[in-house]
Design an enzyme around this catalytic site. Structure first.
Site, PDB file in Angstrom:
ATOM      1  N   CYS A  63       0.735  -0.649   0.015  1.00  0.00           N
ATOM      2  CA  CYS A  63       0.477   0.260   0.254  1.00  0.00           C
ATOM      3  C   CYS A  63       0.960   0.995   0.150  1.00  0.00           C
ATOM      4  CB  CYS A  63      -1.034   0.452   1.669  1.00  0.00           C
ATOM      5  SG  CYS A  63      -1.960  -1.636   1.176  1.00  0.00           S
ATOM      6  N   CYS A 104       1.099   3.294   2.997  1.00  0.00           N
ATOM      7  CA  CYS A 104       1.281   3.184   5.151  1.00  0.00           C
ATOM      8  C   CYS A 104       2.592   2.958   4.729  1.00  0.00           C
ATOM      9  CB  CYS A 104       0.462   1.705   5.004  1.00  0.00           C
ATOM     10  SG  CYS A 104       0.593   1.005   5.846  1.00  0.00           S
ATOM     11  N   CYS A 127     -14.625  -3.262  17.510  1.00  0.00           N
ATOM     12  CA  CYS A 127     -13.813  -2.582  16.287  1.00  0.00           C
ATOM     13  C   CYS A 127     -12.767  -3.905  15.983  1.00  0.00           C
ATOM     14  CB  CYS A 127     -13.667  -1.806  15.729  1.00  0.00           C
ATOM     15  SG  CYS A 127     -13.670  -1.531  13.288  1.00  0.00           S
ATOM     16  N   ARG A 147     -16.722   9.052   8.947  1.00  0.00           N
ATOM     17  CA  ARG A 147     -16.009   9.565  10.524  1.00  0.00           C
ATOM     18  C   ARG A 147     -14.766  10.351   9.339  1.00  0.00           C
ATOM     19  NH1 ARG A 147     -15.170   4.384  11.577  1.00  0.00           N
ATOM     20  NH2 ARG A 147     -16.484   4.311  13.173  1.00  0.00           N
TER      21      ARG A 147
HETATM   22  N1  SAM Z   1      -3.847  -3.751   7.335  1.00  0.00           N
HETATM   23  C1  SAM Z   1      -5.062  -3.659   7.655  1.00  0.00           C
HETATM   24  C2  SAM Z   1      -5.570  -3.531   5.865  1.00  0.00           C
HETATM   25  O1  SAM Z   1      -5.149  -3.167   5.176  1.00  0.00           O
HETATM   26  O2  SAM Z   1      -6.893  -3.769   6.200  1.00  0.00           O
HETATM   27  C3  SAM Z   1      -5.150  -2.668   8.723  1.00  0.00           C
HETATM   28  C4  SAM Z   1      -4.949  -1.635   9.366  1.00  0.00           C
HETATM   29  S1  SAM Z   1      -4.491  -1.038   7.634  1.00  0.00           S
HETATM   30  C5  SAM Z   1      -3.619   0.167   8.317  1.00  0.00           C
HETATM   31  C6  SAM Z   1      -6.018   0.681   7.407  1.00  0.00           C
HETATM   32  C7  SAM Z   1      -6.904   1.669   6.590  1.00  0.00           C
HETATM   33  O3  SAM Z   1      -6.274   2.189   7.553  1.00  0.00           O
HETATM   34  C8  SAM Z   1      -6.039   1.079   5.537  1.00  0.00           C
HETATM   35  O4  SAM Z   1      -6.992   0.396   4.735  1.00  0.00           O
HETATM   36  C9  SAM Z   1      -6.305   2.842   4.542  1.00  0.00           C
HETATM   37  O5  SAM Z   1      -7.528   3.422   4.596  1.00  0.00           O
HETATM   38  C10 SAM Z   1      -6.603   3.149   6.559  1.00  0.00           C
HETATM   39  N2  SAM Z   1      -4.792   4.435   6.393  1.00  0.00           N
HETATM   40  C11 SAM Z   1      -3.635   3.370   6.444  1.00  0.00           C
HETATM   41  N3  SAM Z   1      -2.409   4.153   6.836  1.00  0.00           N
HETATM   42  C12 SAM Z   1      -3.093   5.240   5.831  1.00  0.00           C
HETATM   43  C13 SAM Z   1      -2.216   6.637   5.747  1.00  0.00           C
HETATM   44  N4  SAM Z   1      -0.881   7.580   5.262  1.00  0.00           N
HETATM   45  N5  SAM Z   1      -3.302   8.171   5.393  1.00  0.00           N
HETATM   46  C14 SAM Z   1      -4.265   7.659   6.092  1.00  0.00           C
HETATM   47  N6  SAM Z   1      -5.001   6.576   6.015  1.00  0.00           N
HETATM   48  C15 SAM Z   1      -4.212   5.695   5.577  1.00  0.00           C
HETATM   49 FE1  SF4 Z   2      -1.893  -1.691   3.138  1.00  0.00          FE
HETATM   50 FE2  SF4 Z   2      -0.901  -0.921   5.871  1.00  0.00          FE
HETATM   51 FE3  SF4 Z   2      -2.690  -2.456   6.150  1.00  0.00          FE
HETATM   52 FE4  SF4 Z   2      -0.666  -3.718   5.447  1.00  0.00          FE
HETATM   53  S1  SF4 Z   2      -1.079  -2.572   6.902  1.00  0.00           S
HETATM   54  S2  SF4 Z   2      -2.553  -3.905   4.226  1.00  0.00           S
HETATM   55  S3  SF4 Z   2       0.384  -1.822   4.460  1.00  0.00           S
HETATM   56  S4  SF4 Z   2      -2.809  -0.533   4.752  1.00  0.00           S
END
Ligand code: SAM
Ligand code: SF4
Ligand code: DTB
Length: 329
Positions: A63, A66, A135, A267
């Site tokens: 991603c 991330c 959640c 949200r």
């Molecule tokens: N790994 C799991 C997943 O990706 O579904 C759960 C955690 S992930 C961090 C949850 C969500 O946080 C992501 O789907 C994304 O939409 C959001 N997210 C992650 N990093 C972000 C960032 N730097 N800025 C804004 N939203 C973010």
């Molecule tokens: Fe993607 Fe970050 Fe969730 Fe991993 S933790 S699946 S890199 S959003």
């Protein structure tokens, strides 16, 4: 807007209808969203949620936004799955701070049937017993794993679509849009509520934003929660140098989500730490009615406003944290 339009809950929105709403002059749009909001929600209430990263970093997904992906070069320190007691301590603190929902996030691609998942199931049971809506956001799930989470007392599962189907491949290549939809469908087969939204500010076009909203609003039923995240720009990720998102864009995204999905909780999520109280007030007027707040100034890994500043903001705006209606079953 007629009374029927104000109260209709539809999953058959066309792309043209979404565009018509999107293109309204901003203040007209906010007015319309505010009317819908008042018809379906108590406009003086804001749900306060607390996030906890229960397993941080080292994620195999790529991603582009991330901090937790192994493909990105962020400074993040990897941390293994937390111990149950530490999570429960954080949940009790969140409750004492007025949160009604506690969301546990793990940097996993998918859930595996192992001792770690058993520990997460214990966390779900424990947080439920603390008396909070529980959640989790753990990556992809099979229908069987969704069932196990349901039996443990999970109230909501967060799994974001992030952006449009067309733009998705520009941001993530290690999974498909359909993979995301499949997990959402697996959650829908249970009584767990769906939390699904996206991110703005990743270089997507207005058409991509409309397309994401159209996809969400044509799910039947709509997700019970729709997080609107503004990209938190993380050094070392491919999206670190994206342009800032003007507050008007965030307000428009929230207002259109509110009009399309009247009963959903919308949200105002990541990126809030860069917004003034007045920016956020506009978002609440446009129909946002949930926030993440933190006692450590942190979302999962990125900055967040804390409980004391959020309490001050809600007080100044005459808003109050939504209480838990009843102990979740
Ligand atoms: N790994 C799991 C997943 O990706 O579904 C759960 C955690 S992930 C961090 C949850 C969500 O946080 C992501 O789907 C994304 O939409 C959001 N997210 C992650 N990093 C972000 C960032 N730097 N800025 C804004 N939203 C973010
Ligand atoms: Fe993607 Fe970050 Fe969730 Fe991993 S933790 S699946 S890199 S959003
Ligand atoms: C969601 O839509 N936003 C939250 C929650 N669901 C899990 C996560 C935002 C993460 C922001 C980046 C970080 O803190 O790492």
């Amino acid at each position: 807007m007629s009374a029927t339009e104000k109260t209709a809950i539809r999953s058959n929105w066309t792309v043209e209808e979404v565009r018509e709403i999107w293109e309204l002059p901003l203040m007209e749009l906010v007015q319309r969203a505010s009317e819908v909001h008042r018809a379906f929600h108590d406009p003086t209430e804001v749900q306060v949620c607390e996030l906890l990263s229960i397993k941080t970093g080292g994620c195999p997904e790529d991603c582009g936004y991330c901090s937790q992906s192994v493909h990105n070069d962020s400074e993040l320190q990897v941390q293994p799955l937390m111990q149950l007691d530490d999570v429960l301590r954080a949940a009790r603190r969140a409750k004492a701070n007025g949160a009604s929902r506690f969301c546990m996030g793990a940097a996993w691609r998918e859930v595996k049937d192992n001792a770690q998942f058993d520990r997460v199931l214990d966390m779900v049971r424990g947080v439920h017993d603390v008396g909070l809506e529980v959640c989790a956001t753990l990556g992809m799930l099979t229908p069987e794993q969704a069932k196990q989470l349901e039996e443990a007392g999970l109230y909501a599962y967060n799994h974001n679509l992030d952006t449009s189907a067309d733009y998705y491949g520009e941001v993530i290549t290690t999974r498909t849009y359909q993979d995301r939809l499949d997990t959402i469908a697996a959650v829908r087969e249970t009584s767990i509520t769906v939390c699904c939204g996206g991110i703005i500010g990743m270089g997507e076009s207005d058409d991509d934003r409309m397309s994401l909203l159209h996809t969400l609003a044509t799910l039947d039923p709509h997700p019970e929660s729709v997080p609107v995240n503004v990209l938190s720009k993380v050094e070392g990720t491919p999206l670190a140098d994206q342009a800032d998102v003007p507050v008007w864009d965030t307000v428009r995204m929230i207002a259109v989500a509110r009009v399309l999905m009247p009963t959903s909780v919308v949200r105002l999520s990541a990126g809030r730490h860069l917004m003034s109280f007045s920016d956020q007030a506009l978002c609440f007027l446009a129909g946002a009615n949930s926030i993440f707040s933190s006692d450590r100034n942190i979302l999962l890994t990125e900055p967040s406003p804390n409980h004391s500043s959020d309490k001050a903001m809600l007080r100044a705006l005459g808003l109050r944290p939504k209480a838990l209606a009843a102990r979740p079953a």
